[in-house]
Design an enzyme around this catalytic site. Sequence first.
Site, short mmCIF file in Angstrom:
data_model
loop_
_atom_site.label_atom_id
_atom_site.label_comp_id
_atom_site.label_asym_id
_atom_site.label_seq_id
_atom_site.Cartn_x
_atom_site.Cartn_y
_atom_site.Cartn_z
N TYR A 90 3.05 -52.15 -25.79
CA TYR A 90 3.85 -53.07 -26.60
C TYR A 90 3.09 -54.37 -26.80
O TYR A 90 3.08 -54.95 -27.89
CB TYR A 90 5.19 -53.36 -25.91
CG TYR A 90 6.08 -52.16 -25.77
CD1 TYR A 90 6.85 -51.72 -26.83
CD2 TYR A 90 6.16 -51.46 -24.57
CE1 TYR A 90 7.67 -50.62 -26.71
CE2 TYR A 90 6.99 -50.35 -24.45
CZ TYR A 90 7.74 -49.94 -25.51
OH TYR A 90 8.55 -48.85 -25.38
N ASN A 92 13.62 -47.86 -34.98
CA ASN A 92 12.99 -46.84 -35.78
C ASN A 92 13.93 -45.65 -36.01
O ASN A 92 14.37 -45.02 -35.08
CB ASN A 92 11.72 -46.39 -35.05
CG ASN A 92 11.17 -45.12 -35.61
OD1 ASN A 92 11.28 -44.87 -36.80
ND2 ASN A 92 10.58 -44.33 -34.75
N CYS A 122 7.16 -43.61 -32.24
CA CYS A 122 7.44 -44.73 -31.35
C CYS A 122 7.33 -44.32 -29.88
O CYS A 122 7.25 -45.16 -29.01
CB CYS A 122 8.80 -45.34 -31.64
SG CYS A 122 10.14 -44.21 -31.35
N HIS A 123 7.32 -43.03 -29.63
CA HIS A 123 7.19 -42.58 -28.25
C HIS A 123 5.77 -42.78 -27.72
O HIS A 123 5.52 -42.64 -26.54
CB HIS A 123 7.58 -41.11 -28.14
CG HIS A 123 6.77 -40.21 -29.01
ND1 HIS A 123 7.04 -40.02 -30.35
CD2 HIS A 123 5.66 -39.50 -28.74
CE1 HIS A 123 6.15 -39.18 -30.84
NE2 HIS A 123 5.30 -38.86 -29.90
N GLU A 137 1.83 -33.89 -26.11
CA GLU A 137 0.74 -34.38 -26.96
C GLU A 137 -0.55 -34.60 -26.17
O GLU A 137 -1.55 -35.03 -26.71
CB GLU A 137 1.15 -35.68 -27.66
CG GLU A 137 2.29 -35.46 -28.62
CD GLU A 137 2.55 -36.68 -29.48
OE1 GLU A 137 2.03 -37.75 -29.15
OE2 GLU A 137 3.27 -36.54 -30.47
#
Length: 150
Positions: free
Chosen positions: A88, A109, A117-118, A146
Amino acid sequence: MIKKMSIKTKFGWISAYENNGKIFKVKFGKLKKQIKSPILENFNKSLHKFIHKKNHFLKARYKLSGNQIQKKIWLELKKIKKGQTKSYGEIAKKYNLSPRHVGKICSQNKLLLIIPCHRVIRADGSLGGFSSIGGVKLKKKLLKFEGVFI
DNA sequence: TACAACTCCGCTG
DNA sequence: CAGCGGAGTTGTA
Protein backbone atom coordinates in the site's frame (compact mmCIF):
# COMPACT_ATOMS: atom_id res chain seq x y z
CA MET A 1 -30.85 -2.80 -19.29
CA ILE A 2 -28.55 -4.45 -16.82
CA LYS A 3 -27.51 -8.03 -17.40
CA LYS A 4 -25.87 -10.26 -14.86
CA MET A 5 -24.52 -13.72 -14.62
CA SER A 6 -22.77 -15.97 -12.13
CA ILE A 7 -19.78 -18.08 -12.98
CA LYS A 8 -18.51 -21.00 -10.98
CA THR A 9 -14.77 -21.06 -10.44
CA LYS A 10 -12.36 -22.82 -8.17
CA PHE A 11 -12.59 -19.81 -5.91
CA GLY A 12 -16.31 -20.05 -5.66
CA TRP A 13 -19.04 -18.21 -7.47
CA ILE A 14 -18.23 -14.96 -9.17
CA SER A 15 -20.90 -12.67 -10.51
CA ALA A 16 -20.53 -10.08 -13.22
CA TYR A 17 -22.84 -7.23 -14.16
CA GLU A 18 -23.04 -5.63 -17.55
CA ASN A 19 -24.67 -2.51 -18.86
CA ASN A 20 -24.42 -1.05 -22.37
CA GLY A 21 -21.84 -3.61 -23.40
CA LYS A 22 -19.51 -2.96 -20.51
CA ILE A 23 -18.80 -4.78 -17.30
CA PHE A 24 -19.31 -2.42 -14.39
CA LYS A 25 -19.24 -4.74 -11.44
CA VAL A 26 -17.64 -8.04 -10.51
CA LYS A 27 -18.02 -9.63 -7.12
CA PHE A 28 -18.00 -12.89 -5.25
CA GLY A 29 -21.21 -14.73 -4.68
CA LYS A 30 -23.97 -16.34 -6.67
CA LEU A 31 -27.00 -14.56 -8.06
CA LYS A 32 -30.49 -15.99 -7.96
CA LYS A 33 -31.66 -14.43 -11.16
CA GLN A 34 -29.43 -14.22 -14.15
CA ILE A 35 -29.80 -12.34 -17.38
CA LYS A 36 -27.09 -13.43 -19.72
CA SER A 37 -25.61 -11.58 -22.65
CA PRO A 38 -22.87 -12.17 -25.24
CA ILE A 39 -20.63 -9.78 -23.38
CA LEU A 40 -21.03 -11.77 -20.22
CA GLU A 41 -20.49 -15.08 -21.96
CA ASN A 42 -17.32 -13.60 -23.31
CA PHE A 43 -16.31 -12.51 -19.87
CA ASN A 44 -16.94 -16.01 -18.68
CA LYS A 45 -14.45 -17.30 -21.25
CA SER A 46 -11.83 -14.72 -20.33
CA LEU A 47 -12.27 -15.54 -16.71
CA HIS A 48 -11.57 -19.20 -17.28
CA LYS A 49 -8.57 -18.41 -19.42
CA PHE A 50 -7.33 -16.17 -16.67
CA ILE A 51 -7.80 -18.81 -14.03
CA HIS A 52 -6.05 -21.45 -16.06
CA LYS A 53 -2.95 -19.31 -16.14
CA LYS A 54 -3.02 -18.42 -19.78
CA ASN A 55 -3.40 -14.74 -19.14
CA HIS A 56 -1.78 -12.28 -16.83
CA PHE A 57 -4.87 -10.17 -16.79
CA LEU A 58 -8.54 -10.56 -17.14
CA LYS A 59 -9.50 -9.11 -20.45
CA ALA A 60 -12.84 -7.38 -20.57
CA ARG A 61 -14.60 -4.25 -21.66
CA TYR A 62 -15.28 -2.60 -18.41
CA LYS A 63 -16.37 0.71 -17.04
CA LEU A 64 -14.57 2.39 -14.20
CA SER A 65 -16.88 4.46 -12.11
CA GLY A 66 -15.11 6.63 -9.62
CA ASN A 67 -13.22 9.85 -9.26
CA GLN A 68 -9.87 10.74 -10.73
CA ILE A 69 -7.80 9.41 -7.87
CA GLN A 70 -9.62 6.12 -7.63
CA LYS A 71 -9.14 5.56 -11.33
CA LYS A 72 -5.45 6.39 -11.08
CA ILE A 73 -4.95 3.87 -8.31
CA TRP A 74 -6.99 1.22 -10.06
CA LEU A 75 -4.98 1.67 -13.22
CA GLU A 76 -1.84 1.29 -11.17
CA LEU A 77 -3.17 -1.92 -9.68
CA LYS A 78 -3.84 -3.26 -13.13
CA LYS A 79 -0.14 -2.99 -13.89
CA ILE A 80 0.71 -5.55 -11.23
CA LYS A 81 1.21 -8.88 -12.91
CA LYS A 82 0.22 -12.30 -11.74
CA GLY A 83 2.54 -13.47 -9.03
CA GLN A 84 3.67 -9.97 -8.16
CA THR A 85 2.61 -7.87 -5.24
CA LYS A 86 2.89 -4.26 -4.18
CA SER A 87 2.54 -2.63 -0.82
CA TYR A 88 0.00 0.00 0.00
CA GLY A 89 2.80 2.34 0.93
CA GLU A 90 4.54 1.93 -2.41
CA ILE A 91 1.49 3.05 -4.28
CA ALA A 92 0.75 5.78 -1.78
CA LYS A 93 4.20 7.23 -2.22
CA LYS A 94 3.91 7.26 -5.96
CA TYR A 95 0.70 9.23 -5.92
CA ASN A 96 1.32 11.28 -2.79
CA LEU A 97 -1.47 9.67 -0.85
CA SER A 98 -1.62 8.26 2.63
CA PRO A 99 -1.23 4.47 2.72
CA ARG A 100 -4.46 4.11 4.61
CA HIS A 101 -6.25 5.85 1.88
CA VAL A 102 -4.84 3.51 -0.73
CA GLY A 103 -6.32 0.65 1.25
CA LYS A 104 -9.64 2.34 1.25
CA ILE A 105 -9.58 2.87 -2.47
CA CYS A 106 -8.74 -0.78 -2.96
CA SER A 107 -11.75 -1.72 -0.92
CA GLN A 108 -13.86 0.51 -3.12
CA ASN A 109 -12.91 -1.52 -6.14
CA LYS A 110 -15.99 -3.03 -7.70
CA LEU A 111 -14.22 -4.88 -10.47
CA LEU A 112 -12.81 -7.79 -8.58
CA LEU A 113 -10.13 -9.67 -10.52
CA ILE A 114 -10.22 -7.16 -13.36
CA ILE A 115 -8.61 -4.81 -10.90
CA PRO A 116 -6.37 -7.13 -8.90
CA CYS A 117 -6.66 -5.46 -5.55
CA HIS A 118 -5.73 -8.72 -3.87
CA ARG A 119 -2.16 -8.20 -5.09
CA VAL A 120 -1.71 -5.29 -2.75
CA ILE A 121 -0.33 -6.28 0.63
CA ARG A 122 1.26 -4.61 3.63
CA ALA A 123 4.83 -3.41 3.67
CA ASP A 124 5.87 -6.04 6.20
CA GLY A 125 4.60 -8.86 4.00
CA SER A 126 1.41 -9.64 5.85
CA LEU A 127 -1.80 -9.61 3.92
CA GLY A 128 -3.63 -6.56 5.10
CA GLY A 129 -7.33 -6.68 4.62
CA PHE A 130 -9.75 -7.94 2.08
CA SER A 131 -12.80 -8.03 4.23
CA SER A 132 -15.09 -5.87 2.16
CA ILE A 133 -14.91 -8.32 -0.70
CA GLY A 134 -14.44 -11.92 0.25
CA GLY A 135 -12.37 -12.16 3.37
CA VAL A 136 -8.67 -12.49 3.95
CA LYS A 137 -8.89 -16.22 3.41
CA LEU A 138 -9.90 -15.65 -0.14
CA LYS A 139 -7.13 -13.14 -0.67
CA LYS A 140 -4.64 -15.71 0.51
CA LYS A 141 -6.13 -18.31 -1.76
CA LEU A 142 -5.93 -16.02 -4.75
CA LEU A 143 -2.34 -15.06 -4.07
CA LYS A 144 -1.27 -18.60 -3.46
CA PHE A 145 -2.89 -19.63 -6.68
CA GLU A 146 -1.03 -16.90 -8.51
CA GLY A 147 2.24 -18.12 -7.14
CA VAL A 148 2.86 -15.65 -4.36
CA PHE A 149 4.27 -17.29 -1.30
CA ILE A 150 2.97 -15.87 1.93
C1' DT B 1 -16.11 15.29 11.49
C1' DA B 2 -14.94 10.60 11.92
C1' DC B 3 -13.18 6.77 9.74
C1' DA B 4 -9.99 3.67 6.97
C1' DA B 5 -7.61 -3.18 3.77
C1' DC B 6 -1.09 1.38 6.50
C1' DT B 7 3.47 2.78 7.93
C1' DC B 8 6.98 4.77 10.60
C1' DC B 9 9.38 5.48 14.85
C1' DG B 10 10.49 5.19 19.58
C1' DC B 11 10.17 2.66 23.77
C1' DT B 12 10.27 -1.57 26.48
C1' DG B 13 11.76 -6.43 27.56
C1' DC C 1 16.73 -7.57 18.35
C1' DA C 2 11.73 -8.39 18.41
C1' DG C 3 7.33 -6.76 19.75
C1' DC C 4 4.09 -3.22 20.98
C1' DG C 5 1.77 1.28 20.93
C1' DG C 6 0.80 5.66 19.24
C1' DA C 7 0.92 9.35 15.90
C1' DG C 8 0.61 10.86 11.09
C1' DT C 9 -1.82 11.05 6.86
C1' DT C 10 -5.82 12.44 3.42
C1' DG C 11 -9.98 11.33 0.43
C1' DT C 12 -14.79 9.81 1.45
C1' DA C 13 -19.33 9.40 3.52
